[in-house]
Design a protein around this motif. Structure first.
Motif, mmCIF file in Angstrom:
data_model
loop_
_atom_site.group_PDB
_atom_site.id
_atom_site.type_symbol
_atom_site.label_atom_id
_atom_site.label_comp_id
_atom_site.label_asym_id
_atom_site.label_seq_id
_atom_site.Cartn_x
_atom_site.Cartn_y
_atom_site.Cartn_z
ATOM 1 N N ASP A 144 2.255 1.853 -3.349
ATOM 2 C CA ASP A 144 1.253 2.484 -4.222
ATOM 3 C C ASP A 144 1.237 4.001 -3.984
ATOM 4 O O ASP A 144 1.120 4.791 -4.920
ATOM 5 C CB ASP A 144 -0.150 1.914 -3.938
ATOM 6 C CG ASP A 144 -0.326 0.521 -4.538
ATOM 7 O OD1 ASP A 144 0.502 0.156 -5.404
ATOM 8 O OD2 ASP A 144 -1.263 -0.186 -4.128
ATOM 9 N N ASP A 145 1.335 4.375 -2.717
ATOM 10 C CA ASP A 145 1.361 5.814 -2.393
ATOM 11 C C ASP A 145 2.583 6.487 -3.019
ATOM 12 O O ASP A 145 2.493 7.599 -3.545
ATOM 13 C CB ASP A 145 1.393 6.024 -0.869
ATOM 14 C CG ASP A 145 0.081 5.628 -0.211
ATOM 15 O OD1 ASP A 145 -0.939 5.542 -0.936
ATOM 16 O OD2 ASP A 145 0.074 5.408 1.015
ATOM 17 N N MET A 149 -2.798 9.225 2.782
ATOM 18 C CA MET A 149 -1.663 8.321 2.883
ATOM 19 C C MET A 149 -1.324 8.110 4.357
ATOM 20 O O MET A 149 -1.187 9.091 5.091
ATOM 21 C CB MET A 149 -0.463 8.903 2.125
ATOM 22 C CG MET A 149 -0.703 8.932 0.617
ATOM 23 S SD MET A 149 0.710 9.583 -0.302
ATOM 24 C CE MET A 149 0.013 9.647 -1.963
ATOM 25 N N GLU A 203 0.845 -1.203 0.000
ATOM 26 C CA GLU A 203 0.000 0.000 0.000
ATOM 27 C C GLU A 203 0.885 1.259 0.000
ATOM 28 O O GLU A 203 0.620 2.231 -0.712
ATOM 29 C CB GLU A 203 -0.904 -0.013 1.234
ATOM 30 C CG GLU A 203 -1.942 1.093 1.238
ATOM 31 C CD GLU A 203 -2.769 1.091 2.524
ATOM 32 O OE1 GLU A 203 -2.785 0.066 3.240
ATOM 33 O OE2 GLU A 203 -3.361 2.135 2.826
ATOM 34 N N LEU A 204 1.924 1.198 0.800
ATOM 35 C CA LEU A 204 2.873 2.318 0.861
ATOM 36 C C LEU A 204 3.534 2.532 -0.500
ATOM 37 O O LEU A 204 3.707 3.668 -0.964
ATOM 38 C CB LEU A 204 3.929 2.028 1.934
ATOM 39 C CG LEU A 204 5.119 2.971 2.042
ATOM 40 C CD1 LEU A 204 4.688 4.400 2.324
ATOM 41 C CD2 LEU A 204 6.073 2.496 3.152
ATOM 42 N N THR A 231 1.981 6.976 -6.617
ATOM 43 C CA THR A 231 1.062 8.112 -6.824
ATOM 44 C C THR A 231 1.824 9.431 -6.755
ATOM 45 O O THR A 231 1.650 10.319 -7.595
ATOM 46 C CB THR A 231 -0.051 8.098 -5.743
ATOM 47 O OG1 THR A 231 -0.760 6.857 -5.857
ATOM 48 C CG2 THR A 231 -1.018 9.256 -5.932
#
Lengths: 457, 48
Positions: free
Chosen positions: A67-68, B1, A64-65, A71
Protein backbone atom coordinates in the motif's frame (compact mmCIF):
# COMPACT_ATOMS: atom_id res chain seq x y z
CA UNK A 1 12.69 3.63 -13.88
CA UNK A 2 14.33 3.07 -10.53
CA UNK A 3 17.88 2.37 -9.45
CA UNK A 4 18.48 0.46 -6.24
CA UNK A 5 21.79 -0.20 -4.54
CA UNK A 6 23.35 -0.97 -1.18
CA UNK A 7 26.21 1.14 0.09
CA UNK A 8 27.73 1.81 3.50
CA UNK A 9 24.91 -0.08 5.21
CA UNK A 10 22.11 1.78 3.48
CA UNK A 11 19.53 0.39 1.05
CA UNK A 12 18.87 3.18 -1.40
CA UNK A 13 16.19 3.55 -4.08
CA UNK A 14 16.48 6.31 -6.67
CA UNK A 15 13.34 7.12 -8.62
CA UNK A 16 14.89 8.40 -11.83
CA UNK A 17 12.14 10.56 -13.33
CA UNK A 18 10.98 12.28 -10.16
CA UNK A 19 14.39 12.59 -8.49
CA UNK A 20 12.95 11.03 -5.32
CA UNK A 21 15.28 9.14 -3.02
CA UNK A 22 14.14 6.52 -0.55
CA UNK A 23 15.99 4.67 2.19
CA UNK A 24 14.40 1.31 2.85
CA UNK A 25 14.87 -1.78 4.98
CA UNK A 26 15.80 -5.16 3.50
CA UNK A 27 12.21 -6.30 3.06
CA UNK A 28 11.14 -3.16 1.21
CA UNK A 29 14.30 -3.36 -0.87
CA UNK A 30 13.37 -6.84 -2.03
CA UNK A 31 9.69 -6.08 -2.55
CA UNK A 32 10.48 -3.00 -4.66
CA UNK A 33 12.93 -5.09 -6.67
CA UNK A 34 10.19 -7.61 -7.48
CA UNK A 35 7.31 -5.16 -7.70
CA UNK A 36 7.07 -4.53 -11.42
CA UNK A 37 7.72 -8.03 -12.68
CA UNK A 38 5.86 -10.30 -10.28
CA UNK A 39 2.27 -10.66 -9.08
CA UNK A 40 1.38 -9.67 -5.55
CA UNK A 41 0.94 -13.31 -4.54
CA UNK A 42 4.31 -14.26 -5.97
CA UNK A 43 5.98 -11.41 -4.08
CA UNK A 44 4.32 -12.36 -0.81
CA UNK A 45 5.38 -16.01 -1.17
CA UNK A 46 8.91 -15.01 -2.10
CA UNK A 47 9.30 -12.59 0.83
CA UNK A 48 7.68 -14.89 3.43
CA UNK A 49 10.02 -17.66 2.36
CA UNK A 50 13.13 -15.48 2.46
CA UNK A 51 12.31 -13.88 5.83
CA UNK A 52 10.68 -16.87 7.55
CA UNK A 53 12.68 -16.34 10.75
CA UNK A 54 11.70 -12.67 10.99
CA UNK A 55 8.46 -12.39 12.97
CA UNK A 56 7.79 -8.85 11.77
CA UNK A 57 7.41 -10.12 8.23
CA UNK A 58 3.83 -11.30 7.85
CA UNK A 59 1.40 -11.34 4.96
CA UNK A 60 -0.36 -8.31 6.45
CA UNK A 61 2.88 -6.38 6.88
CA UNK A 62 3.82 -7.06 3.26
CA UNK A 63 0.38 -5.91 2.09
CA UNK A 64 0.81 -2.75 4.16
CA UNK A 65 4.17 -2.19 2.50
CA UNK A 66 2.58 -2.65 -0.90
CA UNK A 67 0.00 0.00 0.00
CA UNK A 68 2.87 2.35 0.83
CA UNK A 69 4.46 1.61 -2.54
CA UNK A 70 1.17 2.35 -4.29
CA UNK A 71 0.93 5.65 -2.39
CA UNK A 72 4.42 6.62 -3.53
CA UNK A 73 3.49 5.68 -7.10
CA UNK A 74 0.37 7.86 -6.99
CA UNK A 75 2.45 10.74 -5.60
CA UNK A 76 4.97 10.44 -8.45
CA UNK A 77 7.73 9.37 -6.11
CA UNK A 78 8.27 5.80 -7.23
CA UNK A 79 8.18 4.10 -10.63
CA UNK A 80 7.49 7.52 -12.13
CA UNK A 81 6.99 7.48 -15.89
CA UNK A 82 9.33 9.31 -18.27
CA UNK A 83 7.54 12.38 -19.61
CA UNK A 84 10.60 14.38 -20.62
CA UNK A 85 11.62 13.02 -24.02
CA UNK A 86 9.92 15.73 -26.09
CA UNK A 87 10.95 18.51 -23.73
CA UNK A 88 14.67 17.92 -24.23
CA UNK A 89 14.98 18.88 -27.89
CA UNK A 90 12.24 21.49 -27.67
CA UNK A 91 13.91 23.38 -24.84
CA UNK A 92 17.30 23.55 -26.50
CA UNK A 93 15.77 24.48 -29.86
CA UNK A 94 13.96 27.44 -28.31
CA UNK A 95 17.10 28.87 -26.78
CA UNK A 96 19.49 30.99 -28.83
CA UNK A 97 21.22 32.55 -25.88
CA UNK A 98 24.95 32.45 -25.21
CA UNK A 99 25.59 33.04 -21.52
CA UNK A 100 29.13 31.84 -20.85
CA UNK A 101 32.52 32.17 -22.51
CA UNK A 102 35.79 30.50 -21.72
CA UNK A 103 38.45 33.01 -22.71
CA UNK A 104 41.77 31.50 -23.66
CA UNK A 105 43.80 34.50 -22.64
CA UNK A 106 47.09 32.64 -22.78
CA UNK A 107 48.00 29.82 -25.12
CA UNK A 108 51.24 29.40 -23.30
CA UNK A 109 52.26 28.08 -19.93
CA UNK A 110 55.03 28.37 -17.36
CA UNK A 111 54.74 24.69 -16.47
CA UNK A 112 55.24 21.67 -18.68
CA UNK A 113 52.76 19.12 -17.32
CA UNK A 114 53.08 15.76 -19.01
CA UNK A 115 49.36 15.00 -19.23
CA UNK A 116 48.19 18.45 -20.38
CA UNK A 117 45.29 18.00 -22.82
CA UNK A 118 46.11 21.50 -24.08
CA UNK A 119 49.61 20.47 -25.14
CA UNK A 120 51.42 22.69 -22.64
CA UNK A 121 48.95 25.46 -23.33
CA UNK A 122 49.51 25.65 -27.08
CA UNK A 123 46.46 23.56 -28.03
CA UNK A 124 48.56 22.01 -30.79
CA UNK A 125 49.05 25.44 -32.35
CA UNK A 126 51.15 28.53 -31.84
CA UNK A 127 51.92 30.15 -28.51
CA UNK A 128 49.85 33.31 -28.15
CA UNK A 129 48.38 35.80 -25.69
CA UNK A 130 44.93 37.30 -26.14
CA UNK A 131 45.01 41.03 -26.81
CA UNK A 132 42.92 43.58 -24.95
CA UNK A 133 40.95 44.28 -28.13
CA UNK A 134 40.03 40.61 -28.63
CA UNK A 135 39.04 40.30 -24.96
CA UNK A 136 36.82 43.36 -25.06
CA UNK A 137 35.19 42.24 -28.29
CA UNK A 138 34.48 38.87 -26.67
CA UNK A 139 32.64 40.68 -23.86
CA UNK A 140 30.62 42.65 -26.43
CA UNK A 141 29.86 39.41 -28.30
CA UNK A 142 28.64 37.78 -25.09
CA UNK A 143 26.37 40.68 -24.19
CA UNK A 144 24.99 40.84 -27.75
CA UNK A 145 24.04 37.16 -27.65
CA UNK A 146 22.86 36.91 -24.05
CA UNK A 147 19.23 37.93 -24.55
CA UNK A 148 17.45 38.45 -21.24
CA UNK A 149 19.96 36.46 -19.18
CA UNK A 150 21.20 38.48 -16.23
CA UNK A 151 24.02 36.27 -14.97
CA UNK A 152 26.84 35.93 -17.50
CA UNK A 153 29.97 33.90 -16.92
CA UNK A 154 33.49 34.44 -18.14
CA UNK A 155 36.22 31.98 -17.36
CA UNK A 156 39.86 32.94 -17.81
CA UNK A 157 41.63 29.86 -19.00
CA UNK A 158 44.81 28.79 -20.72
CA UNK A 159 47.53 27.65 -20.80
CA UNK A 160 48.23 29.76 -17.77
CA UNK A 161 45.99 32.85 -17.65
CA UNK A 162 48.15 34.66 -15.08
CA UNK A 163 50.77 35.00 -17.83
CA UNK A 164 48.40 37.57 -19.32
CA UNK A 165 47.04 39.15 -16.15
CA UNK A 166 47.17 42.74 -17.42
CA UNK A 167 44.74 41.84 -20.18
CA UNK A 168 42.57 39.88 -17.73
CA UNK A 169 42.31 43.02 -15.61
CA UNK A 170 41.37 45.15 -18.61
CA UNK A 171 38.70 42.67 -19.72
CA UNK A 172 37.22 42.52 -16.21
CA UNK A 173 37.21 46.28 -15.90
CA UNK A 174 35.56 46.63 -19.31
CA UNK A 175 32.87 44.06 -18.51
CA UNK A 176 32.14 45.70 -15.15
CA UNK A 177 31.72 49.05 -16.88
CA UNK A 178 28.90 47.60 -18.99
CA UNK A 179 26.97 45.76 -16.26
CA UNK A 180 24.65 48.59 -15.29
CA UNK A 181 23.97 49.74 -18.84
CA UNK A 182 22.92 46.28 -20.01
CA UNK A 183 21.53 44.98 -16.69
CA UNK A 184 24.02 42.13 -16.59
CA UNK A 185 26.04 40.59 -13.82
CA UNK A 186 29.37 39.08 -14.78
CA UNK A 187 30.75 36.20 -12.78
CA UNK A 188 34.42 35.63 -13.38
CA UNK A 189 36.43 32.53 -12.73
CA UNK A 190 40.10 31.84 -13.34
CA UNK A 191 42.06 28.60 -13.43
CA UNK A 192 45.71 28.80 -12.44
CA UNK A 193 48.70 26.56 -11.79
CA UNK A 194 49.74 28.97 -9.03
CA UNK A 195 53.26 29.76 -10.22
CA UNK A 196 52.60 33.48 -10.68
CA UNK A 197 50.58 34.00 -7.50
CA UNK A 198 51.83 36.71 -5.17
CA UNK A 199 50.10 39.02 -2.68
CA UNK A 200 49.08 41.58 -5.29
CA UNK A 201 47.73 38.94 -7.67
CA UNK A 202 45.92 37.18 -4.84
CA UNK A 203 44.29 40.42 -3.68
CA UNK A 204 43.12 41.10 -7.20
CA UNK A 205 41.70 37.59 -7.70
CA UNK A 206 39.96 37.71 -4.35
CA UNK A 207 38.36 41.00 -5.27
CA UNK A 208 37.15 40.13 -8.78
CA UNK A 209 36.93 36.37 -9.24
CA UNK A 210 33.79 34.58 -8.08
CA UNK A 211 35.70 31.34 -8.20
CA UNK A 212 39.34 30.43 -8.63
CA UNK A 213 40.45 26.95 -9.60
CA UNK A 214 43.91 26.04 -8.30
CA UNK A 215 45.73 23.09 -9.85
CA UNK A 216 47.35 20.71 -7.39
CA UNK A 217 47.54 16.95 -7.82
CA UNK A 218 47.96 16.04 -4.16
CA UNK A 219 51.00 14.36 -2.63
CA UNK A 220 54.35 15.92 -3.49
CA UNK A 221 55.66 12.88 -5.33
CA UNK A 222 52.45 12.56 -7.35
CA UNK A 223 52.27 16.26 -8.18
CA UNK A 224 55.95 16.50 -9.06
CA UNK A 225 55.87 13.44 -11.30
CA UNK A 226 53.71 15.24 -13.87
CA UNK A 227 53.42 18.94 -13.03
CA UNK A 228 56.92 20.04 -13.89
CA UNK A 229 58.63 23.35 -14.54
CA UNK A 230 60.10 24.12 -17.93
CA UNK A 231 63.44 22.85 -16.61
CA UNK A 232 61.86 19.55 -15.59
CA UNK A 233 61.71 20.02 -11.82
CA UNK A 234 58.58 19.36 -9.77
CA UNK A 235 56.44 22.41 -9.01
CA UNK A 236 54.94 21.31 -5.65
CA UNK A 237 57.29 23.37 -3.49
CA UNK A 238 56.74 26.42 -5.66
CA UNK A 239 52.94 26.39 -5.69
CA UNK A 240 51.80 24.93 -2.36
CA UNK A 241 52.99 27.87 -0.18
CA UNK A 242 51.32 30.22 -2.65
CA UNK A 243 48.07 28.27 -2.58
CA UNK A 244 48.10 28.28 1.22
CA UNK A 245 48.55 32.05 1.21
CA UNK A 246 45.79 32.40 -1.37
CA UNK A 247 43.27 30.34 0.60
CA UNK A 248 44.17 32.11 3.86
CA UNK A 249 43.32 35.44 2.24
CA UNK A 250 40.32 34.09 0.31
CA UNK A 251 37.89 34.25 3.24
CA UNK A 252 34.44 32.88 2.44
CA UNK A 253 34.70 33.21 -1.33
CA UNK A 254 34.66 30.07 -3.44
CA UNK A 255 37.71 28.31 -4.74
CA UNK A 256 38.54 24.80 -5.86
CA UNK A 257 41.73 22.92 -5.32
CA UNK A 258 41.59 20.77 -8.44
CA UNK A 259 43.73 17.78 -9.18
CA UNK A 260 44.07 15.26 -11.95
CA UNK A 261 44.65 11.58 -11.27
CA UNK A 262 46.17 9.10 -13.70
CA UNK A 263 47.05 5.43 -13.92
CA UNK A 264 50.08 6.29 -11.76
CA UNK A 265 47.99 7.32 -8.73
CA UNK A 266 44.92 5.13 -8.82
CA UNK A 267 44.86 5.54 -5.02
CA UNK A 268 43.93 9.17 -5.60
CA UNK A 269 41.96 9.50 -2.38
CA UNK A 270 45.31 9.75 -0.63
CA UNK A 271 45.96 12.83 -2.72
CA UNK A 272 42.61 14.30 -1.78
CA UNK A 273 43.27 13.59 1.90
CA UNK A 274 46.69 15.17 1.52
CA UNK A 275 45.10 18.36 0.20
CA UNK A 276 42.59 18.31 3.07
CA UNK A 277 45.40 17.76 5.58
CA UNK A 278 47.19 20.81 4.17
CA UNK A 279 44.10 22.81 5.12
CA UNK A 280 42.33 23.09 1.76
CA UNK A 281 38.59 22.61 2.10
CA UNK A 282 37.05 22.82 -1.39
CA UNK A 283 38.46 19.98 -3.42
CA UNK A 284 38.03 18.46 -6.84
CA UNK A 285 39.88 15.58 -8.47
CA UNK A 286 39.34 14.53 -12.06
CA UNK A 287 40.37 11.50 -14.12
CA UNK A 288 43.02 12.31 -16.70
CA UNK A 289 41.79 13.01 -20.25
CA UNK A 290 44.26 11.60 -22.75
CA UNK A 291 44.87 9.07 -25.50
CA UNK A 292 44.74 5.42 -24.43
CA UNK A 293 48.26 5.11 -25.85
CA UNK A 294 49.75 7.20 -23.07
CA UNK A 295 51.46 5.23 -20.29
CA UNK A 296 49.55 7.19 -17.64
CA UNK A 297 46.11 6.57 -19.24
CA UNK A 298 43.55 4.91 -17.00
CA UNK A 299 42.81 1.34 -18.09
CA UNK A 300 40.12 -1.26 -17.50
CA UNK A 301 42.02 -2.88 -14.66
CA UNK A 302 42.04 0.44 -12.83
CA UNK A 303 38.26 0.75 -12.93
CA UNK A 304 37.30 -1.42 -9.92
CA UNK A 305 40.07 0.17 -7.88
CA UNK A 306 38.83 3.64 -8.78
CA UNK A 307 35.28 2.75 -7.79
CA UNK A 308 36.55 1.49 -4.47
CA UNK A 309 38.44 4.74 -4.02
CA UNK A 310 35.26 6.76 -4.43
CA UNK A 311 33.61 4.71 -1.68
CA UNK A 312 36.62 5.21 0.59
CA UNK A 313 36.44 8.92 -0.07
CA UNK A 314 32.73 9.18 0.76
CA UNK A 315 33.07 7.25 4.02
CA UNK A 316 36.13 9.24 5.10
CA UNK A 317 34.39 12.52 4.30
CA UNK A 318 31.44 11.54 6.52
CA UNK A 319 33.86 10.60 9.29
CA UNK A 320 35.83 13.84 9.05
CA UNK A 321 32.67 15.91 8.99
CA UNK A 322 31.58 14.37 12.28
CA UNK A 323 35.01 15.18 13.67
CA UNK A 324 34.63 18.82 12.65
CA UNK A 325 37.30 18.71 9.94
CA UNK A 326 35.12 18.13 6.90
CA UNK A 327 35.78 19.22 3.36
CA UNK A 328 33.79 19.35 0.16
CA UNK A 329 34.40 17.28 -2.96
CA UNK A 330 33.06 18.76 -6.17
CA UNK A 331 31.33 15.61 -7.38
CA UNK A 332 29.74 14.84 -4.02
CA UNK A 333 27.93 18.15 -3.79
CA UNK A 334 24.24 17.40 -4.23
CA UNK A 335 21.56 19.87 -3.35
CA UNK A 336 18.50 17.66 -3.23
CA UNK A 337 16.05 20.40 -2.22
CA UNK A 338 17.30 23.21 -4.45
CA UNK A 339 19.21 21.43 -7.20
CA UNK A 340 18.95 21.88 -10.93
CA UNK A 341 15.54 21.98 -12.61
CA UNK A 342 14.50 19.42 -15.19
CA UNK A 343 15.43 21.73 -18.08
CA UNK A 344 18.98 22.04 -16.80
CA UNK A 345 19.15 18.28 -16.40
CA UNK A 346 17.94 17.77 -19.96
CA UNK A 347 20.06 20.40 -21.65
CA UNK A 348 23.48 19.36 -20.40
CA UNK A 349 26.65 21.39 -20.20
CA UNK A 350 25.60 23.82 -22.91
CA UNK A 351 28.79 23.61 -24.93
CA UNK A 352 28.35 24.72 -28.52
CA UNK A 353 25.11 26.46 -27.67
CA UNK A 354 25.09 28.60 -24.52
CA UNK A 355 28.77 28.07 -23.69
CA UNK A 356 31.72 28.58 -26.04
CA UNK A 357 35.48 28.95 -25.89
CA UNK A 358 37.32 31.88 -27.47
CA UNK A 359 40.91 31.49 -28.68
CA UNK A 360 43.52 34.27 -28.33
CA UNK A 361 42.62 35.26 -31.90
CA UNK A 362 38.88 35.41 -31.28
CA UNK A 363 37.93 32.11 -32.90
CA UNK A 364 34.94 30.32 -31.36
CA UNK A 365 34.83 26.63 -30.40
CA UNK A 366 32.11 24.61 -28.62
CA UNK A 367 34.29 24.44 -25.51
CA UNK A 368 37.92 24.56 -24.39
CA UNK A 369 38.40 20.85 -25.12
CA UNK A 370 37.62 21.32 -28.83
CA UNK A 371 40.01 24.25 -29.28
CA UNK A 372 42.56 23.57 -32.00
CA UNK A 373 40.39 20.98 -33.78
CA UNK A 374 39.52 22.95 -36.91
CA UNK A 375 36.54 20.74 -37.72
CA UNK A 376 34.93 22.21 -34.63
CA UNK A 377 35.58 25.88 -35.34
CA UNK A 378 32.21 27.62 -35.03
CA UNK A 379 33.14 31.08 -36.29
CA UNK A 380 34.60 34.08 -34.55
CA UNK A 381 33.63 36.92 -32.23
CA UNK A 382 33.70 39.47 -35.07
CA UNK A 383 31.61 37.71 -37.71
CA UNK A 384 29.59 35.54 -35.34
CA UNK A 385 28.62 31.90 -35.76
CA UNK A 386 29.54 30.64 -39.22
CA UNK A 387 29.16 26.92 -38.76
CA UNK A 388 25.45 26.92 -37.99
CA UNK A 389 25.12 23.27 -38.92
CA UNK A 390 27.50 22.33 -36.12
CA UNK A 391 25.66 24.48 -33.59
CA UNK A 392 22.46 22.71 -34.64
CA UNK A 393 24.16 19.38 -34.01
CA UNK A 394 24.99 20.45 -30.46
CA UNK A 395 21.49 21.82 -30.02
CA UNK A 396 19.95 18.56 -31.10
CA UNK A 397 22.13 16.42 -28.89
CA UNK A 398 20.79 15.42 -25.51
CA UNK A 399 20.24 12.35 -23.37
CA UNK A 400 17.41 11.22 -25.61
CA UNK A 401 19.50 11.33 -28.78
CA UNK A 402 22.12 8.99 -27.30
CA UNK A 403 20.90 5.42 -27.54
CA UNK A 404 23.20 4.25 -24.76
CA UNK A 405 21.71 6.75 -22.31
CA UNK A 406 18.16 5.46 -22.69
CA UNK A 407 18.33 2.81 -20.00
CA UNK A 408 20.76 4.64 -17.72
CA UNK A 409 19.47 5.60 -14.29
CA UNK A 410 22.02 8.43 -13.93
CA UNK A 411 21.13 10.37 -17.08
CA UNK A 412 19.33 13.15 -15.21
CA UNK A 413 22.39 13.60 -12.99
CA UNK A 414 25.00 13.74 -15.75
CA UNK A 415 22.73 15.19 -18.43
CA UNK A 416 24.44 13.14 -21.09
CA UNK A 417 28.00 13.78 -20.03
CA UNK A 418 30.80 15.70 -21.62
CA UNK A 419 30.56 16.25 -25.41
CA UNK A 420 34.33 16.42 -25.71
CA UNK A 421 34.84 13.17 -23.83
CA UNK A 422 32.22 11.50 -26.04
CA UNK A 423 33.88 12.85 -29.17
CA UNK A 424 37.38 11.84 -28.15
CA UNK A 425 36.27 8.36 -27.09
CA UNK A 426 33.94 7.55 -29.99
CA UNK A 427 34.51 10.13 -32.72
CA UNK A 428 30.98 11.48 -32.28
CA UNK A 429 29.52 14.00 -29.82
CA UNK A 430 26.47 11.76 -29.63
CA UNK A 431 28.62 8.84 -28.54
CA UNK A 432 29.11 7.75 -24.97
CA UNK A 433 32.40 7.65 -23.07
CA UNK A 434 31.68 4.40 -21.20
CA UNK A 435 34.64 4.63 -18.83
CA UNK A 436 33.61 8.09 -17.72
CA UNK A 437 30.01 6.86 -17.27
CA UNK A 438 31.15 4.09 -14.94
CA UNK A 439 33.03 6.55 -12.77
CA UNK A 440 30.21 9.07 -12.86
CA UNK A 441 27.61 6.53 -11.73
CA UNK A 442 29.79 5.43 -8.84
CA UNK A 443 30.32 9.06 -7.80
CA UNK A 444 26.59 9.78 -7.82
CA UNK A 445 25.86 6.62 -5.83
CA UNK A 446 28.37 7.81 -3.24
CA UNK A 447 27.04 11.37 -3.27
CA UNK A 448 23.47 10.17 -2.70
CA UNK A 449 24.63 7.81 0.05
CA UNK A 450 26.28 10.75 1.81
CA UNK A 451 23.00 12.69 1.69
CA UNK A 452 21.21 9.68 3.10
CA UNK A 453 23.78 9.32 5.88
CA UNK A 454 23.51 13.00 6.81
CA UNK A 455 19.73 12.70 6.77
CA UNK A 456 19.86 9.75 9.15
CA UNK A 457 21.91 11.77 11.61
CA UNK B 1 5.77 4.38 6.37
CA UNK B 2 7.41 1.68 8.45
CA UNK B 3 9.91 0.32 5.99
CA UNK B 4 10.43 3.28 3.64
CA UNK B 5 11.87 6.65 4.46
CA UNK B 6 11.68 9.30 1.74
CA UNK B 7 14.18 12.12 1.62
CA UNK B 8 12.97 15.64 0.98
CA UNK B 9 13.92 16.29 -2.67
CA UNK B 10 12.90 18.76 -5.36
CA UNK B 11 10.54 16.87 -7.63
CA UNK B 12 11.29 16.88 -11.34
CA UNK B 13 7.69 16.12 -12.25
CA UNK B 14 5.37 18.80 -13.61
CA UNK B 15 7.89 21.60 -13.55
CA UNK B 16 7.14 24.26 -16.12
CA UNK B 17 8.91 27.20 -17.65
CA UNK B 18 7.38 29.60 -15.09
CA UNK B 19 9.29 27.96 -12.30
CA UNK B 20 12.14 26.31 -14.15
CA UNK B 21 14.33 26.72 -17.20
CA UNK B 22 15.28 30.37 -16.57
CA UNK B 23 18.91 29.56 -17.44
CA UNK B 24 20.40 31.82 -14.77
CA UNK B 25 22.32 29.01 -13.12
CA UNK B 26 26.01 28.43 -13.65
CA UNK B 27 27.15 26.64 -16.79
CA UNK B 28 28.28 23.35 -15.36
CA UNK B 29 31.68 23.18 -17.01
CA UNK B 30 32.56 26.70 -15.84
CA UNK B 31 33.03 25.50 -12.30
CA UNK B 32 35.67 23.12 -11.11
CA UNK B 33 35.76 20.17 -13.44
CA UNK B 34 36.63 21.32 -16.97
CA UNK B 35 37.18 17.75 -18.12
CA UNK B 36 33.95 15.98 -17.27
CA UNK B 37 30.33 16.91 -16.96
CA UNK B 38 27.63 16.68 -14.40
CA UNK B 39 24.73 18.92 -13.60
CA UNK B 40 23.72 17.32 -10.33
CA UNK B 41 26.01 19.48 -8.25
CA UNK B 42 24.71 22.73 -9.69
CA UNK B 43 22.48 25.00 -7.67
CA UNK B 44 19.21 26.45 -8.93
CA UNK B 45 19.47 30.24 -9.24
CA UNK B 46 15.96 30.91 -10.42
CA UNK B 47 15.06 34.56 -10.83
CA UNK B 48 11.39 35.44 -10.60
Amino acid sequence: MIHQYKLNGYNIIVDVYSGSIHVVDDVAYDVINLYQNRSKDEIIQNILSKYKTDKTVTKDSILELMDDIETLKKNNQLFTEDTFSDMATQYKQNSNVIKALCLHVAHTCNLNCEYCFASQGKYHGERALMSEDVGKRAIDFLIEHSGQRHNLEVDFFGGEPLMNLDVVKKIVSYARSLEKKYDKHFRFTLTTNGVNLNDDVIDYLNQEMDNVVLSLDGRKEVHDSTRKTITGKGSYDIVVPKFLNFVKKRGDKSYYMRGTFTHNNVDFTNDIFHMADLGFRELSMEPVVCSQDEPYALNDKDLPKLKEQYEILAKEMLKREKQGRGFTFYHYMLDLKNGPCIYKRLSGCGSGTEYMAVTPWGELYPCHQFVGDKKYSLGNIYDGIKNKELVEKFKNSNIYTRPKCQDCWAKLYCSGGCFANAYHATGDINGVYDYGCELFKKRIECAIMMQVAKNQN
Amino acid sequence: MKRIQTLNTRTLVNQNLCTAGCGECQTSCQSACKTSCGVANQKCEHIN
